[in-house]
Every structure is written in C-alpha cells, then in structure tokens.
Design an enzyme around this catalytic site. Structure first.
Site, PDB file in Angstrom:
ATOM      1  N   ASP A  18       0.919  -1.125  -0.241  1.00  0.00           N
ATOM      2  CA  ASP A  18       0.017   0.150   0.215  1.00  0.00           C
ATOM      3  C   ASP A  18       0.741   1.412  -0.233  1.00  0.00           C
ATOM      4  O   ASP A  18       2.335   1.301  -0.018  1.00  0.00           O
ATOM      5  CB  ASP A  18      -0.924  -0.092   1.076  1.00  0.00           C
ATOM      6  CG  ASP A  18      -0.287   0.124   2.524  1.00  0.00           C
ATOM      7  OD1 ASP A  18      -0.972   0.242   3.509  1.00  0.00           O
ATOM      8  OD2 ASP A  18       0.801   0.242   2.629  1.00  0.00           O
ATOM      9  N   SER A  19       0.127   2.409   0.043  1.00  0.00           N
ATOM     10  CA  SER A  19       1.099   3.738  -0.073  1.00  0.00           C
ATOM     11  C   SER A  19       2.162   3.892   0.934  1.00  0.00           C
ATOM     12  O   SER A  19       3.121   4.226   0.675  1.00  0.00           O
ATOM     13  CB  SER A  19       0.116   4.892  -0.288  1.00  0.00           C
ATOM     14  OG  SER A  19      -0.924   4.865   0.921  1.00  0.00           O
TER      15      SER A  19
END
Lengths: 132, 136
Positions: B92-93
């Site tokens: 994820d980010s």
C-alpha cells in the site's frame, strides 16, 4: 542544543483528507531520516537494523489507518511529532526505545504469559488497542 | 639573475609523470594501465574524485531488487525489474514510501518530495537512481 529544531508549532488544520494523508507521509519520511541519528544516540547498532525500525514506525502509523477525520489525523500527527522530538533530543532512554519500538508491545506481553492463565479474550483485545 | 629568468623556461620543459610507486593494489588499475595509459594517469592524479565513479545500470538494478527483497511484506517470487509496487507487489502507499526511503538509504541519496511521489514502480525507481549524479 537541537531541542526545538523540529516544528512543534501547530500548523493550521488540514483542509482535506488528502492533505492530511500527505502530512502523514511527510512525517514518516522525517522519522525515517532521523533513524541514523537515533541509532547513534542510543547505541542500537547491534540491536536492530534501520530497516526494522522503519517497519516498526510504519506499523505504528498503520494502527490508526482507519481514521477519516482530518482533525483527528492532525492530532495524531502532533503526538507522533512530539514522540519523535523526545526520542531525537535524548529525552527518552535506551530501554524506552527498545521496549517500544524494537520489541514492541507483543514482546513484553509474552514474558508475562505465566500471569495470563485466566486470560480472557476481552483482556487480550484490551491490551492490543483501545478500539474493539 | 640569469638563472631566475631561465627557471620558468626550464620548468616548462620538465614534465613529471605521476609515479606509480605508491601502488594501489587494484587489478582494475593494472588492466587500465595496460589498455589505456591516459586513464591511469588521470586516475592517479585525481584519486579522490567521484567524477568517473558512475554506477552501472546492472549494479543499480541488482541493488534496488535487493532492497525490495529485504522488505518484509514483499513476495520474493514477484520481484522483477518491471514490477509496480501497488499493482504487482500488493504494497500500500505507506509501504511504497517505506521502500523509497530504503532506496534513499541504500544509495545515500535524498529524494525531494515531488520526485518521490512519482516513484511508484520499479522501472521508475531504477531510472531515477541511474540518472542521479550523486548515487553511491
């Protein structure tokens, strides 16, 4: 003294979730860039690698990933910033840093397993977080 | 008097070649000397310069892949030089930011925010590091 070099001033609230998200990443980058200093101050070279510290910081940030209110995120960032300042200006000690970030909460709870015989599910959830 | 006037003229004609007596035991130096004497002279006269110390693309690719493999959440079988962090590797980010920071540490760089935001796949990361003049 490098005591108040970091901004502990409260900036105006984030206008949107997007801006708050951006601030979280900035905070994370700032924390990662202070890792070499931290490792030197507390003599953590033999205890942990920078990659493990990065992961543990990311884990702490991820604990609050469900929050959607930008003001709450700002408050959490302020607390995180305060914690980072405390660590970098050596206001904490080595056992604090090791206990909180290297071993983590799970590590300490394992050692008290013998006391946990009547351990209820409620207690286990209570130890992990406030929200369940 | 005459000697003082003649001195610069004499000095101009004397050329001192850098003596390889303080030998650096690098095989590469010996090979370079054999093939290209100018390179040796340049190397000996500027030993501390990073002017010619570029990373090869292969080395960059290897080191970036190593950085990615040592991340705990990455699946080793999916790592290849074309992977996208979020789409192929399932990060994820926040993980992406962590990987970019690990790359910064590996190559001793400091990537400004607007560049770091654009790096979200391996080819971009490899290209950024290869083009960076200060990558170590």
């Amino acid at each position: 003294m490098a005591f108040t070099m970091r901004a502990v001033k409260v900036p105006p609230n984030s206008a949107s979730l997007e801006e708050a998200r951006h601030r979280v990443f900035d905070f994370f980058k700032q924390a990662c860039r202070s890792i070499p200093t931290i490792m030197e101050i507390y003599n953590l070279e033999d205890v942990v690698t920078p990659a493990q510290l990065r992961s543990s910081i990311a884990q702490q940030i991820r604990r609050n990933q469900e929050v959607t209110n930008p003001k709450v995120i700002d408050m959490l960032l302020f607390k995180g910033m305060e914690e980072l300042n405390n660590i970098v200006e050596h206001a904490k000690q080595r056992h604090h840093v090791i206990g909180q970030y290297v071993i983590g909460e799970q590590g300490l709870v394992k050692d008290t397993a013998s006391k946990d015989q009547g351990g209820s599910e409620f207690l286990k959830k209570f130890y992990t977080s406030n929200y369940f | 008097m005459a000697a003082a006037a003649l001195r610069p003229a004499i000095l101009r004609r004397i050329r001192l070649s850098p003596s390889p007596s303080f030998s650096q035991p690098f095989a590469a130096a010996a090979a370079a000397a054999a093939s290209h004497p100018h390179a040796l002279a340049r190397w000996l006269s500027r030993p501390m310069s990073s002017h010619d110390a570029h990373l090869t693309r292969e080395e960059v690719v290897d080191r970036v892949l190593d950085v990615l493999k040592s991340h705990p959440k990455v699946d080793l079988s999916k790592v290849n030089p074309d992977a996208h962090f979020e789409k192929d590797l399932g990060l994820d980010s926040l993980d992406t930011v962590e990987v970019v920071m690990a790359i910064e540490e590996e190559f001793k760089l400091e990537i400004p925010d607007r560049e770091a935001d654009k790096i979200d796949s391996l080819p971009l990361a490899i290209e950024y590091v290869s083009n960076h003049p200060m990558a170590a």
